[in-house]
Design an enzyme around this catalytic site. Structure first.
Site, PDB file in Angstrom:
ATOM      1  N   THR A  64      58.696   3.747 -19.069  1.00  0.00           N
ATOM      2  CA  THR A  64      57.470   3.042 -19.463  1.00  0.00           C
ATOM      3  C   THR A  64      56.931   3.554 -20.798  1.00  0.00           C
ATOM      4  OG1 THR A  64      55.138   2.813 -18.855  1.00  0.00           O
ATOM      5  CG2 THR A  64      56.254   4.720 -17.962  1.00  0.00           C
ATOM      6  N   ASP A  65      56.155   2.701 -21.468  1.00  0.00           N
ATOM      7  CA  ASP A  65      55.516   3.149 -22.719  1.00  0.00           C
ATOM      8  C   ASP A  65      54.463   4.227 -22.462  1.00  0.00           C
ATOM      9  OD1 ASP A  65      53.566   1.553 -21.528  1.00  0.00           O
ATOM     10  OD2 ASP A  65      53.254   0.247 -23.269  1.00  0.00           O
ATOM     11  N   GLU A  66      54.026   4.359 -21.189  1.00  0.00           N
ATOM     12  CA  GLU A  66      52.969   5.342 -20.889  1.00  0.00           C
ATOM     13  C   GLU A  66      53.425   6.780 -21.128  1.00  0.00           C
ATOM     14  OE1 GLU A  66      50.557   4.842 -17.461  1.00  0.00           O
ATOM     15  OE2 GLU A  66      50.579   2.660 -17.605  1.00  0.00           O
TER      16      GLU A  66
ATOM     17  N   TYR B 263      51.096   9.716 -12.902  1.00  0.00           N
ATOM     18  CA  TYR B 263      52.152   8.694 -12.934  1.00  0.00           C
ATOM     19  C   TYR B 263      53.011   8.820 -14.190  1.00  0.00           C
ATOM     20  CZ  TYR B 263      54.305   4.273 -14.242  1.00  0.00           C
ATOM     21  OH  TYR B 263      55.195   3.332 -14.693  1.00  0.00           O
TER      22      TYR B 263
ATOM     23  N   LYS C 180      57.009   9.947 -14.809  1.00  0.00           N
ATOM     24  CA  LYS C 180      58.010   9.124 -15.503  1.00  0.00           C
ATOM     25  C   LYS C 180      58.617   9.879 -16.690  1.00  0.00           C
ATOM     26  CE  LYS C 180      58.902   5.330 -14.770  1.00  0.00           C
ATOM     27  NZ  LYS C 180      59.927   4.752 -13.857  1.00  0.00           N
TER      28      LYS C 180
HETATM   29  P1  NAD Z   1      56.460  -1.780  -7.963  1.00  0.00           P
HETATM   30  O1  NAD Z   1      55.511  -0.747  -7.469  1.00  0.00           O
HETATM   31  O2  NAD Z   1      56.092  -3.209  -7.892  1.00  0.00           O
HETATM   32  O3  NAD Z   1      57.866  -1.605  -7.210  1.00  0.00           O
HETATM   33  C1  NAD Z   1      58.440  -0.365  -6.954  1.00  0.00           C
HETATM   34  C2  NAD Z   1      59.518  -0.558  -5.904  1.00  0.00           C
HETATM   35  O4  NAD Z   1      60.180   0.700  -5.709  1.00  0.00           O
HETATM   36  C3  NAD Z   1      58.991  -0.983  -4.527  1.00  0.00           C
HETATM   37  O5  NAD Z   1      59.777  -2.032  -4.017  1.00  0.00           O
HETATM   38  C4  NAD Z   1      59.122   0.276  -3.679  1.00  0.00           C
HETATM   39  O6  NAD Z   1      59.342   0.002  -2.305  1.00  0.00           O
HETATM   40  C5  NAD Z   1      60.329   0.945  -4.315  1.00  0.00           C
HETATM   41  N1  NAD Z   1      60.356   2.394  -4.107  1.00  0.00           N
HETATM   42  C6  NAD Z   1      59.353   3.286  -4.352  1.00  0.00           C
HETATM   43  N2  NAD Z   1      59.736   4.525  -4.007  1.00  0.00           N
HETATM   44  C7  NAD Z   1      61.019   4.416  -3.550  1.00  0.00           C
HETATM   45  C8  NAD Z   1      61.973   5.357  -3.068  1.00  0.00           C
HETATM   46  N3  NAD Z   1      61.665   6.658  -2.945  1.00  0.00           N
HETATM   47  N4  NAD Z   1      63.197   4.905  -2.697  1.00  0.00           N
HETATM   48  C9  NAD Z   1      63.502   3.589  -2.784  1.00  0.00           C
HETATM   49  N5  NAD Z   1      62.634   2.653  -3.229  1.00  0.00           N
HETATM   50  C10 NAD Z   1      61.409   3.058  -3.611  1.00  0.00           C
HETATM   51  O7  NAD Z   1      56.788  -1.341  -9.465  1.00  0.00           O
HETATM   52  P2  NAD Z   1      57.123  -2.232 -10.747  1.00  0.00           P
HETATM   53  O8  NAD Z   1      55.858  -2.576 -11.428  1.00  0.00           O
HETATM   54  O9  NAD Z   1      58.084  -3.282 -10.379  1.00  0.00           O
HETATM   55  O10 NAD Z   1      57.843  -1.130 -11.651  1.00  0.00           O
HETATM   56  C11 NAD Z   1      59.237  -0.899 -11.523  1.00  0.00           C
HETATM   57  C12 NAD Z   1      59.669   0.178 -12.504  1.00  0.00           C
HETATM   58  O11 NAD Z   1      59.346  -0.231 -13.828  1.00  0.00           O
HETATM   59  C13 NAD Z   1      58.951   1.508 -12.295  1.00  0.00           C
HETATM   60  O12 NAD Z   1      59.875   2.528 -12.519  1.00  0.00           O
HETATM   61  C14 NAD Z   1      57.856   1.514 -13.365  1.00  0.00           C
HETATM   62  O13 NAD Z   1      57.562   2.831 -13.754  1.00  0.00           O
HETATM   63  C15 NAD Z   1      58.535   0.746 -14.467  1.00  0.00           C
HETATM   64  N6  NAD Z   1      57.658   0.002 -15.388  1.00  0.00           N
HETATM   65  C16 NAD Z   1      56.727  -0.852 -14.904  1.00  0.00           C
HETATM   66  C17 NAD Z   1      55.941  -1.592 -15.797  1.00  0.00           C
HETATM   67  C18 NAD Z   1      54.905  -2.565 -15.312  1.00  0.00           C
HETATM   68  O14 NAD Z   1      54.158  -3.120 -16.125  1.00  0.00           O
HETATM   69  N7  NAD Z   1      54.816  -2.867 -14.022  1.00  0.00           N
HETATM   70  C19 NAD Z   1      56.130  -1.433 -17.173  1.00  0.00           C
HETATM   71  C20 NAD Z   1      57.100  -0.529 -17.627  1.00  0.00           C
HETATM   72  C21 NAD Z   1      57.865   0.172 -16.723  1.00  0.00           C
HETATM   73  O1  DAU Z   2      52.385   0.223 -19.746  1.00  0.00           O
HETATM   74  C1  DAU Z   2      53.264   0.113 -18.674  1.00  0.00           C
HETATM   75  C2  DAU Z   2      52.539   0.422 -17.388  1.00  0.00           C
HETATM   76  O2  DAU Z   2      51.687  -0.672 -17.121  1.00  0.00           O
HETATM   77  C3  DAU Z   2      53.476   0.677 -16.226  1.00  0.00           C
HETATM   78  O3  DAU Z   2      54.222   1.841 -16.484  1.00  0.00           O
HETATM   79  C4  DAU Z   2      52.700   0.829 -14.916  1.00  0.00           C
HETATM   80  O4  DAU Z   2      53.597   0.957 -13.825  1.00  0.00           O
HETATM   81  C5  DAU Z   2      51.853  -0.407 -14.729  1.00  0.00           C
HETATM   82  O5  DAU Z   2      51.085  -0.303 -13.541  1.00  0.00           O
HETATM   83  C6  DAU Z   2      50.943  -0.615 -15.926  1.00  0.00           C
HETATM   84  O6  DAU Z   2      49.944   0.445 -16.014  1.00  0.00           O
HETATM   85  P1  DAU Z   2      48.425   0.131 -16.389  1.00  0.00           P
HETATM   86  O7  DAU Z   2      47.585   1.227 -15.924  1.00  0.00           O
HETATM   87  O8  DAU Z   2      48.312  -0.278 -17.816  1.00  0.00           O
HETATM   88  O9  DAU Z   2      48.219  -1.213 -15.494  1.00  0.00           O
HETATM   89  P2  DAU Z   2      47.030  -1.705 -14.546  1.00  0.00           P
HETATM   90  O10 DAU Z   2      47.339  -3.112 -14.175  1.00  0.00           O
HETATM   91  O11 DAU Z   2      46.745  -0.739 -13.451  1.00  0.00           O
HETATM   92  O12 DAU Z   2      45.774  -1.701 -15.524  1.00  0.00           O
HETATM   93  C7  DAU Z   2      45.804  -2.416 -16.747  1.00  0.00           C
HETATM   94  C8  DAU Z   2      44.482  -2.131 -17.452  1.00  0.00           C
HETATM   95  O13 DAU Z   2      43.419  -2.753 -16.714  1.00  0.00           O
HETATM   96  C9  DAU Z   2      44.130  -0.659 -17.534  1.00  0.00           C
HETATM   97  O14 DAU Z   2      43.486  -0.409 -18.768  1.00  0.00           O
HETATM   98  C10 DAU Z   2      43.144  -0.454 -16.387  1.00  0.00           C
HETATM   99  C11 DAU Z   2      42.455  -1.793 -16.287  1.00  0.00           C
HETATM  100  N1  DAU Z   2      41.991  -2.205 -14.929  1.00  0.00           N
HETATM  101  C12 DAU Z   2      42.902  -2.171 -13.924  1.00  0.00           C
HETATM  102  C13 DAU Z   2      42.544  -2.536 -12.646  1.00  0.00           C
HETATM  103  C14 DAU Z   2      43.546  -2.493 -11.512  1.00  0.00           C
HETATM  104  C15 DAU Z   2      40.701  -2.647 -14.726  1.00  0.00           C
HETATM  105  O15 DAU Z   2      39.881  -2.708 -15.648  1.00  0.00           O
HETATM  106  N2  DAU Z   2      40.341  -3.021 -13.450  1.00  0.00           N
HETATM  107  C16 DAU Z   2      41.202  -2.972 -12.393  1.00  0.00           C
HETATM  108  O16 DAU Z   2      40.785  -3.300 -11.253  1.00  0.00           O
END
Ligand code: NAD
Ligand code: DAU
Length: 339
Positions: free
Chosen positions: A125-127, A153, A157
């Site tokens: 992730t970019d985080e 988190y 990562k």
């Molecule tokens: P998500 O939480 O929707 O899905 C995660 C999945 O992983 C779930 O199905 C969960 O059951 C499974 N999981 C968790 N722990 C596990 C374990 N120990 N063994 C097997 N399965 C397990 O997450 P997402 O948003 O789809 O993110 C997927 C990946 O992409 C993550 O690694 C996250 O860090 C990365 N990522 C997410 C975003 C975003 O915006 N959502 C952006 C950049 C990177």
């Molecule tokens: O940048 C990539 C990341 O983006 C991934 O690595 C993470 O897995 C993914 O969850 C996401 O992280 P963020 O923290 O950016 O996403 P989130 O949807 O939780 O929040 C987006 C922004 O909105 C953040 O600045 C917090 C804010 N927020 C979030 C929630 C849930 C609110 O203001 N209110 C809310 O209720």
């Protein structure tokens, strides 16, 4: 080609599975997911009808089960999505984040070493780069930006990323890493900003914006992320990190207002609540490397992607209403009850 996709019952992993089954009908895709609260088998309902797809309910930390699976399936590639993914939950309980990201990633890579693999890909992730100031719009994250994390988190990562690079240098494991910005689209778990706001707005519930809503995220439609990973696992250079992002920076408050407008809901629903601890201000990816090396460019503009996403949530109410009617209620009360 046999590909193990971990975390495939979650948001991005499931989108990736559908993308791959559709694009490569000859590939066999094996999903490994232990179905945490964020994993949902109903998401994979259509994939389960495909003979080229197999679902295994396995925890990536379970070394024995993972080794057994490698012996059975002889995967050519592993794409590791499995992780705890919600920043707010990591602030409440960091341990499981470290367990899955560090120990789980190590187990997957040990299996790759033991049985051999063409490519191990880590979805990061970019985080991991921390955040950027709002008053420096000229700054972007490149692959050379130092890792400087803010939350448990993102630290979990970043730890996994370092471990992956160490397996490449020490053992010669053929790895790649992608670091993507915020995704949105179908099957996004309703604890995250966009689906949470859609679900609340549809129920005329308050829309809880953290702090002043001025934090900036760089939003990418999930299919564009899947396409980037596809290019990296097939054509990316081993040992390299690739940033993925679409130059689509938006303030949280503007995202929420857009959702209100699209759904015909009043902005009076917007409620400013206590900020997230350690809240990152701005993420912004420089995707020059993946563009120059692999020709990747995002295809979906935000104006189009957000409409498609909202329509998906309108058409698939059962999927998310089932989720928010269960354990999620307790989570919501705990996180937002007295905020
Ligand atoms: P998500 O939480 O929707 O899905 C995660 C999945 O992983 C779930 O199905 C969960 O059951 C499974 N999981 C968790 N722990 C596990 C374990 N120990 N063994 C097997 N399965 C397990 O997450 P997402 O948003 O789809 O993110 C997927 C990946 O992409 C993550 O690694 C996250 O860090 C990365 N990522 C997410 C975003 C975003 O915006 N959502 C952006 C950049 C990177
Ligand atoms: O940048 C990539 C990341 O983006 C991934 O690595 C993470 O897995 C993914 O969850 C996401 O992280 P963020 O923290 O950016 O996403 P989130 O949807 O939780 O929040 C987006 C922004 O909105 C953040 O600045 C917090 C804010 N927020 C979030 C929630 C849930 C609110 O203001 N209110 C809310 O209720």
């Amino acid at each position: 080609m046999n590909i193990i996709v971990t975390g495939g019952a979650g948001f991005i992993g499931s989108n990736f599975i559908y993308y791959m089954l559709n694009k490569y009908p000859d590939y066999r895709i094996i999903c490994v997911d232990c179905l945490t609260y964020a994993g949902n088998l109903s998401t994979l309902k259509e994939a389960l009808k495909n003979p080229k797809f197999r679902f295994c309910k396995v925890d990536i930390r379970d070394r024995k089960a993972i080794y057994n699976l490698f012996e059975e399936e002889h995967p050519d590639m592993v794409v590791n999505f499995a992780a705890e993914s919600h920043v707010d939950r990591s602030i409440e309980n960091p341990k499981v984040f470290l367990d899955t990201s560090i120990n789980g990633t190590a187990v997957m890579m040990d299996a790759c070493r033991k049985y051999g693999i063409k490519r191990y890909h880590q979805v990061s992730t970019d985080e991991v780069y921390g955040d950027l100031p709002l008053d420096r719009p000229d700054l972007f994250f490149t692959e050379e930006t130092p890792l400087y994390t803010s939350s448990p988190y993102s630290s979990s990562k970043a730890g996994a990323d370092l471990l992956v690079l160490s397996y490449h240098r020490t053992y010669g494991l053929p790895v790649t890493i992608s670091r993507c910005s915020n995704n949105y689209g179908p099957y996004h778990f309703p604890e995250k900003l966009i689906p949470l706001m859609i679900a609340n707005a549809l129920a005329d519930k308050p829309l809880p914006v953290y702090g002043k809503g001025e934090n900036v995220r760089d939003w990418l439609y999930v299919e564009d992320h899947c396409n980037a990973i596809d290019l990296i696992i097939h054509n990316g250079r081993v040992g390299e990190v690739y940033n993925i992002g679409g130059h689509n920076e938006m303030k949280n408050i503007d995202i929420v207002k857009t959702i209100c407008k699209e759904l015909g809901k009043s902005e009076k629903l917007i409620t400013y609540v206590t900020d997230r601890k350690g809240h990152d201000m701005r993420y912004a990816i420089d995707p020059t490397k993946i563009h120059n090396e692999l020709g990747w460019l995002p295809k979906t503009k935000f104006t189009e992607g957000i409409k498609k996403t909202i329509q998906w949530y309108l058409d698939n109410r059962e999927w998310w209403e089932t989720i928010i009617s269960g354990e999620y209620q307790k989570y919501y009360e705990k996180m937002y009850g007295n905020r």
